[in-house]
Design an enzyme around this catalytic site. Structure first.
Site, mmCIF file in Angstrom:
data_model
loop_
_atom_site.group_PDB
_atom_site.id
_atom_site.type_symbol
_atom_site.label_atom_id
_atom_site.label_comp_id
_atom_site.label_asym_id
_atom_site.label_seq_id
_atom_site.Cartn_x
_atom_site.Cartn_y
_atom_site.Cartn_z
ATOM 1 N N GLY A 88 0.848 -1.193 0.000
ATOM 2 C CA GLY A 88 0.000 0.000 0.000
ATOM 3 C C GLY A 88 0.880 1.238 0.000
ATOM 4 N N GLN A 142 3.055 9.989 1.563
ATOM 5 C CA GLN A 142 4.377 9.353 1.677
ATOM 6 C C GLN A 142 5.317 9.764 0.552
ATOM 7 O OE1 GLN A 142 2.504 5.245 2.317
ATOM 8 N NE2 GLN A 142 4.397 5.072 3.478
ATOM 9 N N CYS A 158 6.138 -0.303 7.496
ATOM 10 C CA CYS A 158 5.770 0.893 6.739
ATOM 11 C C CYS A 158 6.974 1.360 5.936
ATOM 12 C CB CYS A 158 5.319 1.999 7.698
ATOM 13 S SG CYS A 158 4.834 3.514 6.849
ATOM 14 N N LEU A 159 6.743 1.684 4.671
ATOM 15 C CA LEU A 159 7.842 2.151 3.822
ATOM 16 C C LEU A 159 8.424 3.460 4.344
ATOM 17 C CD1 LEU A 159 6.313 1.304 0.329
ATOM 18 C CD2 LEU A 159 8.097 0.046 1.544
ATOM 19 N N HIS A 215 -4.247 1.285 7.704
ATOM 20 C CA HIS A 215 -2.886 1.838 7.782
ATOM 21 C C HIS A 215 -2.745 3.050 6.848
ATOM 22 C CE1 HIS A 215 1.702 1.129 7.840
ATOM 23 N NE2 HIS A 215 1.540 1.924 6.795
ATOM 24 N N GLU A 216 -3.273 2.911 5.624
ATOM 25 C CA GLU A 216 -3.155 4.003 4.635
ATOM 26 C C GLU A 216 -4.009 5.212 5.025
ATOM 27 O OE1 GLU A 216 -0.735 3.582 2.952
ATOM 28 O OE2 GLU A 216 -0.599 1.406 2.932
ATOM 29 N N HIS A 256 -2.291 7.324 7.486
ATOM 30 C CA HIS A 256 -1.310 8.232 6.865
ATOM 31 C C HIS A 256 -1.979 9.553 6.459
ATOM 32 C CE1 HIS A 256 2.484 6.085 6.552
ATOM 33 N NE2 HIS A 256 1.919 5.024 6.002
HETATM 34 O O1 GNR Z 1 4.204 -2.602 2.559
HETATM 35 C C1 GNR Z 1 3.534 -2.480 3.587
HETATM 36 N N1 GNR Z 1 3.236 -3.588 4.311
HETATM 37 C C2 GNR Z 1 2.315 -3.585 5.339
HETATM 38 C C3 GNR Z 1 2.253 -4.713 6.146
HETATM 39 C C4 GNR Z 1 1.334 -4.791 7.178
HETATM 40 C C5 GNR Z 1 0.470 -3.735 7.397
HETATM 41 C C6 GNR Z 1 0.521 -2.606 6.606
HETATM 42 C C7 GNR Z 1 1.436 -2.527 5.576
HETATM 43 S S1 GNR Z 1 1.469 -1.114 4.561
HETATM 44 C C8 GNR Z 1 3.118 -1.136 4.032
HETATM 45 C C9 GNR Z 1 3.357 -0.069 2.977
HETATM 46 C C10 GNR Z 1 3.155 1.297 3.577
HETATM 47 O O2 GNR Z 1 3.940 1.843 4.293
HETATM 48 N N2 GNR Z 1 2.015 1.894 3.314
HETATM 49 O O3 GNR Z 1 1.737 3.079 3.875
HETATM 50 NI NI NI Z 2 2.864 3.135 5.724
#
Ligand code: GNR
Ligand code: NI
Length: 168
Positions: free
Chosen positions: A46, A51, A96-97, A138-139, A142
């Site tokens: 995601g 980001q 998270c990236l 999660h997104e 952000h």
């Molecule tokens: O790549 C991602 N893996 C992930 C694994 C478990 C829960 C959420 C994520 S999102 C993350 C990519 C990211 O940072 N998206 O904002």
């Molecule tokens: Ni993230």
């Protein structure tokens, strides 16, 4: 297509709230494709526009594998996404990236009802479960300036931020 630069903790931009998208146009569609390419390049599931430094409410998600290990690829490009309903709760290890090198368990809703606009500006509503539900939550965090480490216990959060601050 272009690979965009991903902002990482502790960049203060990541704490900002994002504004709703008012016009779904070709420029936005191209940007969403660049986001997807950037996400794949970094092996993510995601990515939120913030980001890559753009403070708008747009996310892309492709979990690629569900819990049963089927590798059906379903791309979601969601504009102004909202969670209408939440059900249950589940602990899941997240990364998270924008917070490289950290993986921690976070508790989130197990099942969610999502409303958004798709890349054609059409309203969509669907139910998400499993990893897809986790990733969308999660997104959307952000978009409100929240990182997954902000959802950890105070002790855990303090430990991780200390570790990250040492690296920077
Ligand atoms: O790549 C991602 N893996 C992930 C694994 C478990 C829960 C959420 C994520 S999102 C993350 C990519 C990211 O940072 N998206 O904002
Ligand atoms: Ni993230």
């Amino acid at each position: 297509m272009a690979i965009l630069e991903i902002l990482t903790y502790p960049n203060p931009i990541l704490k900002k709230a994002c504004a709703p998208v008012t016009d779904v146009n070709d420029e936005l569609r191209k940007f969403l494709d660049d986001m997807l390419e950037t996400m794949y390049q970094n092996a993510g599931i995601g990515l939120a526009a913030i980001q890559v430094g753009r403070l708008i409410r747009a996310i892309v998600v492709d979990i690629r594998e569900d819990e049963r290990g089927s590798s059906e690829s379903k791309v979601h490009k969601l504009i102004n996404p909202e969670i209408l309903e939440k059900e249950g709760s589940k602990k899941c290890e997240e990364g998270c990236l924008s917070v490289p090198g950290v993986r921690e368990e976070v508790i989130r809703a197990e099942k969610i009802k999502v409303r958004a606009l798709n890349e054609n500006g059409k309203k969509v509503e669907f139910i998400a479960e499993g990893l897809l539900a986790i990733c969308i939550q999660h997104e959307i965090d952000h978009l409100d300036g929240i990182l997954f480490v902000d959802r950890l216990s105070k002790l855990r959060r303090t430990m991780i931020k200390k570790k990250l601050n040492k690296l920077t």
